[in-house]
Design a protein around this motif. Sequence first.
Motif, PDB file in Angstrom:
ATOM      1  N   GLY A 258     -20.943  20.678  12.770  1.00 22.85           N
ATOM      2  CA  GLY A 258     -21.891  19.771  13.389  1.00 22.85           C
ATOM      3  C   GLY A 258     -21.181  18.753  14.262  1.00 22.85           C
ATOM      4  O   GLY A 258     -19.947  18.647  14.263  1.00 22.85           O
ATOM      5  N   VAL A 259     -21.961  17.986  14.983  1.00 23.73           N
ATOM      6  CA  VAL A 259     -21.393  16.951  15.857  1.00 23.73           C
ATOM      7  C   VAL A 259     -20.526  15.961  15.083  1.00 23.73           C
ATOM      8  O   VAL A 259     -19.433  15.599  15.534  1.00 23.73           O
ATOM      9  CB  VAL A 259     -22.508  16.234  16.635  1.00 23.73           C
ATOM     10  N   PRO A 260     -20.943  15.485  13.883  1.00 26.13           N
ATOM     11  CA  PRO A 260     -20.069  14.560  13.143  1.00 26.13           C
ATOM     12  C   PRO A 260     -18.706  15.161  12.832  1.00 26.13           C
ATOM     13  O   PRO A 260     -17.683  14.468  12.954  1.00 26.13           O
ATOM     14  CB  PRO A 260     -20.866  14.280  11.858  1.00 26.13           C
ATOM     15  N   ALA A 261     -18.665  16.424  12.431  1.00 22.53           N
ATOM     16  CA  ALA A 261     -17.382  17.061  12.125  1.00 22.53           C
ATOM     17  C   ALA A 261     -16.526  17.198  13.379  1.00 22.53           C
ATOM     18  O   ALA A 261     -15.316  16.944  13.347  1.00 22.53           O
ATOM     19  CB  ALA A 261     -17.618  18.437  11.499  1.00 22.53           C
ATOM     20  N   LEU A 262     -17.131  17.574  14.478  1.00 26.75           N
ATOM     21  CA  LEU A 262     -16.386  17.718  15.730  1.00 26.75           C
ATOM     22  C   LEU A 262     -15.864  16.369  16.210  1.00 26.75           C
ATOM     23  O   LEU A 262     -14.744  16.271  16.725  1.00 26.75           O
ATOM     24  CB  LEU A 262     -17.276  18.354  16.797  1.00 26.75           C
ATOM     25  N   LEU A 263     -16.651  15.317  16.025  1.00 29.18           N
ATOM     26  CA  LEU A 263     -16.197  13.970  16.399  1.00 29.18           C
ATOM     27  C   LEU A 263     -15.017  13.535  15.543  1.00 29.18           C
ATOM     28  O   LEU A 263     -14.058  12.936  16.044  1.00 29.18           O
ATOM     29  CB  LEU A 263     -17.350  12.976  16.250  1.00 29.18           C
ATOM     30  N   ALA A 264     -15.080  13.830  14.247  1.00 27.85           N
ATOM     31  CA  ALA A 264     -13.993  13.435  13.346  1.00 27.85           C
ATOM     32  C   ALA A 264     -12.711  14.195  13.683  1.00 27.85           C
ATOM     33  O   ALA A 264     -11.615  13.618  13.704  1.00 27.85           O
ATOM     34  CB  ALA A 264     -14.392  13.685  11.899  1.00 27.85           C
ATOM     35  N   ILE A 265     -12.846  15.495  13.945  1.00 24.34           N
ATOM     36  CA  ILE A 265     -11.670  16.306  14.292  1.00 24.34           C
ATOM     37  C   ILE A 265     -11.055  15.808  15.592  1.00 24.34           C
ATOM     38  O   ILE A 265      -9.834  15.596  15.692  1.00 24.34           O
ATOM     39  CB  ILE A 265     -12.057  17.792  14.403  1.00 24.34           C
ATOM     40  N   ALA A 266     -11.890  15.630  16.599  1.00 29.15           N
ATOM     41  CA  ALA A 266     -11.391  15.151  17.888  1.00 29.15           C
ATOM     42  C   ALA A 266     -10.796  13.755  17.761  1.00 29.15           C
ATOM     43  O   ALA A 266      -9.761  13.444  18.367  1.00 29.15           O
ATOM     44  CB  ALA A 266     -12.517  15.156  18.916  1.00 29.15           C
TER      45      ALA A 266
ATOM     46  N   LEU B 269     -11.606   9.775   3.120  1.00 29.57           N
ATOM     47  CA  LEU B 269     -11.876  10.766   2.077  1.00 29.57           C
ATOM     48  C   LEU B 269     -13.378  10.987   1.907  1.00 29.57           C
ATOM     49  O   LEU B 269     -13.838  12.128   1.765  1.00 29.57           O
ATOM     50  CB  LEU B 269     -11.254  10.316   0.757  1.00 29.57           C
ATOM     51  N   ALA B 270     -14.146   9.898   1.918  1.00 27.77           N
ATOM     52  CA  ALA B 270     -15.600  10.019   1.810  1.00 27.77           C
ATOM     53  C   ALA B 270     -16.171  10.799   2.993  1.00 27.77           C
ATOM     54  O   ALA B 270     -17.076  11.632   2.826  1.00 27.77           O
ATOM     55  CB  ALA B 270     -16.229   8.634   1.730  1.00 27.77           C
ATOM     56  N   LEU B 271     -15.632  10.532   4.180  1.00 23.28           N
ATOM     57  CA  LEU B 271     -16.093  11.252   5.366  1.00 23.28           C
ATOM     58  C   LEU B 271     -15.775  12.742   5.258  1.00 23.28           C
ATOM     59  O   LEU B 271     -16.620  13.590   5.588  1.00 23.28           O
ATOM     60  CB  LEU B 271     -15.437  10.663   6.617  1.00 23.28           C
ATOM     61  N   ILE B 272     -14.585  13.069   4.786  1.00 26.53           N
ATOM     62  CA  ILE B 272     -14.201  14.479   4.645  1.00 26.53           C
ATOM     63  C   ILE B 272     -15.145  15.200   3.693  1.00 26.53           C
ATOM     64  O   ILE B 272     -15.622  16.308   3.982  1.00 26.53           O
ATOM     65  CB  ILE B 272     -12.743  14.591   4.154  1.00 26.53           C
ATOM     66  N   VAL B 273     -15.437  14.585   2.555  1.00 30.44           N
ATOM     67  CA  VAL B 273     -16.353  15.192   1.584  1.00 30.44           C
ATOM     68  C   VAL B 273     -17.721  15.423   2.217  1.00 30.44           C
ATOM     69  O   VAL B 273     -18.311  16.510   2.097  1.00 30.44           O
ATOM     70  CB  VAL B 273     -16.477  14.312   0.330  1.00 30.44           C
ATOM     71  N   ALA B 274     -18.237  14.417   2.915  1.00 34.36           N
ATOM     72  CA  ALA B 274     -19.552  14.537   3.548  1.00 34.36           C
ATOM     73  C   ALA B 274     -19.560  15.628   4.610  1.00 34.36           C
ATOM     74  O   ALA B 274     -20.526  16.409   4.713  1.00 34.36           O
ATOM     75  CB  ALA B 274     -19.955  13.198   4.165  1.00 34.36           C
ATOM     76  N   LEU B 275     -18.484  15.734   5.367  1.00 31.07           N
ATOM     77  CA  LEU B 275     -18.433  16.731   6.432  1.00 31.07           C
ATOM     78  C   LEU B 275     -18.269  18.146   5.881  1.00 31.07           C
ATOM     79  O   LEU B 275     -18.814  19.098   6.445  1.00 31.07           O
ATOM     80  CB  LEU B 275     -17.299  16.406   7.399  1.00 31.07           C
ATOM     81  N   VAL B 276     -17.525  18.288   4.801  1.00 31.83           N
ATOM     82  CA  VAL B 276     -17.388  19.606   4.174  1.00 31.83           C
ATOM     83  C   VAL B 276     -18.744  20.077   3.663  1.00 31.83           C
ATOM     84  O   VAL B 276     -19.141  21.236   3.863  1.00 31.83           O
ATOM     85  CB  VAL B 276     -16.361  19.554   3.025  1.00 31.83           C
ATOM     86  N   ILE B 277     -19.476  19.181   3.005  1.00 31.02           N
ATOM     87  CA  ILE B 277     -20.812  19.529   2.508  1.00 31.02           C
ATOM     88  C   ILE B 277     -21.736  19.899   3.669  1.00 31.02           C
ATOM     89  O   ILE B 277     -22.462  20.898   3.620  1.00 31.02           O
ATOM     90  CB  ILE B 277     -21.394  18.355   1.697  1.00 31.02           C
ATOM     91  N   ASP B 278     -21.696  19.098   4.729  1.00 35.58           N
ATOM     92  CA  ASP B 278     -22.548  19.352   5.889  1.00 35.58           C
ATOM     93  C   ASP B 278     -22.189  20.673   6.564  1.00 35.58           C
ATOM     94  O   ASP B 278     -23.077  21.436   6.975  1.00 35.58           O
ATOM     95  CB  ASP B 278     -22.415  18.202   6.884  1.00 35.58           C
ATOM     96  N   THR B 279     -20.896  20.971   6.659  1.00 37.16           N
ATOM     97  CA  THR B 279     -20.465  22.202   7.309  1.00 37.16           C
ATOM     98  C   THR B 279     -20.845  23.432   6.488  1.00 37.16           C
ATOM     99  O   THR B 279     -21.269  24.462   7.043  1.00 37.16           O
ATOM    100  CB  THR B 279     -18.937  22.177   7.538  1.00 37.16           C
ATOM    101  N   ARG B 280     -20.719  23.343   5.170  1.00 34.71           N
ATOM    102  CA  ARG B 280     -21.125  24.455   4.310  1.00 34.71           C
ATOM    103  C   ARG B 280     -22.634  24.700   4.423  1.00 34.71           C
ATOM    104  O   ARG B 280     -23.091  25.850   4.416  1.00 34.71           O
ATOM    105  CB  ARG B 280     -20.741  24.162   2.859  1.00 34.71           C
ATOM    106  N   ARG B 281     -23.389  23.633   4.544  1.00 31.02           N
ATOM    107  CA  ARG B 281     -24.843  23.772   4.669  1.00 31.02           C
ATOM    108  C   ARG B 281     -25.223  24.387   6.009  1.00 31.02           C
ATOM    109  O   ARG B 281     -26.069  25.280   6.081  1.00 31.02           O
ATOM    110  CB  ARG B 281     -25.508  22.405   4.509  1.00 31.02           C
ATOM    111  N   ARG B 282     -24.599  23.930   7.074  1.00 33.10           N
ATOM    112  CA  ARG B 282     -24.897  24.417   8.411  1.00 33.10           C
ATOM    113  C   ARG B 282     -24.307  25.794   8.693  1.00 33.10           C
ATOM    114  O   ARG B 282     -24.822  26.533   9.523  1.00 33.10           O
ATOM    115  CB  ARG B 282     -24.327  23.464   9.470  1.00 33.10           C
ATOM    116  N   ARG B 283     -23.159  26.075   8.047  1.00 33.72           N
ATOM    117  CA  ARG B 283     -22.331  27.250   8.365  1.00 33.72           C
ATOM    118  C   ARG B 283     -21.828  27.193   9.807  1.00 33.72           C
ATOM    119  O   ARG B 283     -21.584  28.213  10.444  1.00 33.72           O
ATOM    120  CB  ARG B 283     -23.097  28.553   8.112  1.00 33.72           C
ATOM    121  N   THR B 284     -21.690  25.985  10.279  1.00 34.91           N
ATOM    122  CA  THR B 284     -21.139  25.723  11.601  1.00 34.91           C
ATOM    123  C   THR B 284     -20.673  24.274  11.626  1.00 34.91           C
ATOM    124  O   THR B 284     -21.056  23.479  10.766  1.00 34.91           O
ATOM    125  CB  THR B 284     -22.190  25.961  12.705  1.00 34.91           C
TER     126      THR B 284
END
Length: 245
Positions: free
Chosen positions: A32-40, A15-30
């Motif tokens: 990032g590598v952490p989000a792609l690693l988590a999804i994969a 859950l903590a990772l999801i929150v961090a990745l959502v924030i990071d993705t909204r900031r990047r508007r793409t």
Amino acid sequence: MKVLFFELFWVFACLALIVALVIDTRRRRTLGVPALLAIAGLTIFWQEFYADWGAYLLWNAELHALPWGPTPLTTPHKPALNLVSYPVFMCAAFLGMLALLRFAQRHLPSTPLLLLSLITAGPVLVLFNLGTEYVSVAKLGLWTYTQTYGPALHTEAGTMPLVFPNLPFAIFGAVMSWMIASCDDSGRPRVERWMPGLAQAHGWQRESLRALAWALTFNLNYWLFLCTPLIVGRLLFGTPSMLVP
């Protein structure tokens, strides 16, 4: 109590990772590598049970199970915690592996990237795995290996191998790290270059294709370099097991 604590730890970590990745993705508007690693990482959780069968891994029956009954070449007990542990583990491990690989690449620019990955990223993944297994097996008794090949750690709570299947796991990690770190002139990593239509896509269509490319590549390499040698090895050289039938 130990089992529940372990499961809750991974749930809250995810859950903590999801929150961090959502924030990071909204900031990047793409993505990032952490989000792609988590999804994969999430998408390969199902292969765990095939690799476990090949490695004679026996799960603690107290772990909450997925509604996935007995199937050929899989462990009979299939813990649901893999759904939340895989994204966290793969994201954390690969970020560490990629950081060390890029450090080595900067200091040894003439060394082939795949070779650097084999001697840096692969061992880091093994260390991550050994650390996780030591706590889970030796301290908490959450799983054990009923048969091992090569050096192994035997404790009152369980047994964990030290070399095999860590060796094929390291090869998987090294190959994936190489495919992520190997970029063309436009900055596209090798893991994305094969996806049809990605170069022409834009916005979230492009991000969806990127996530799909990472997920498919992770699944292919995980199956090829980890599951296949474990399953084939047990079929050819293993012995029957009452505990991991």
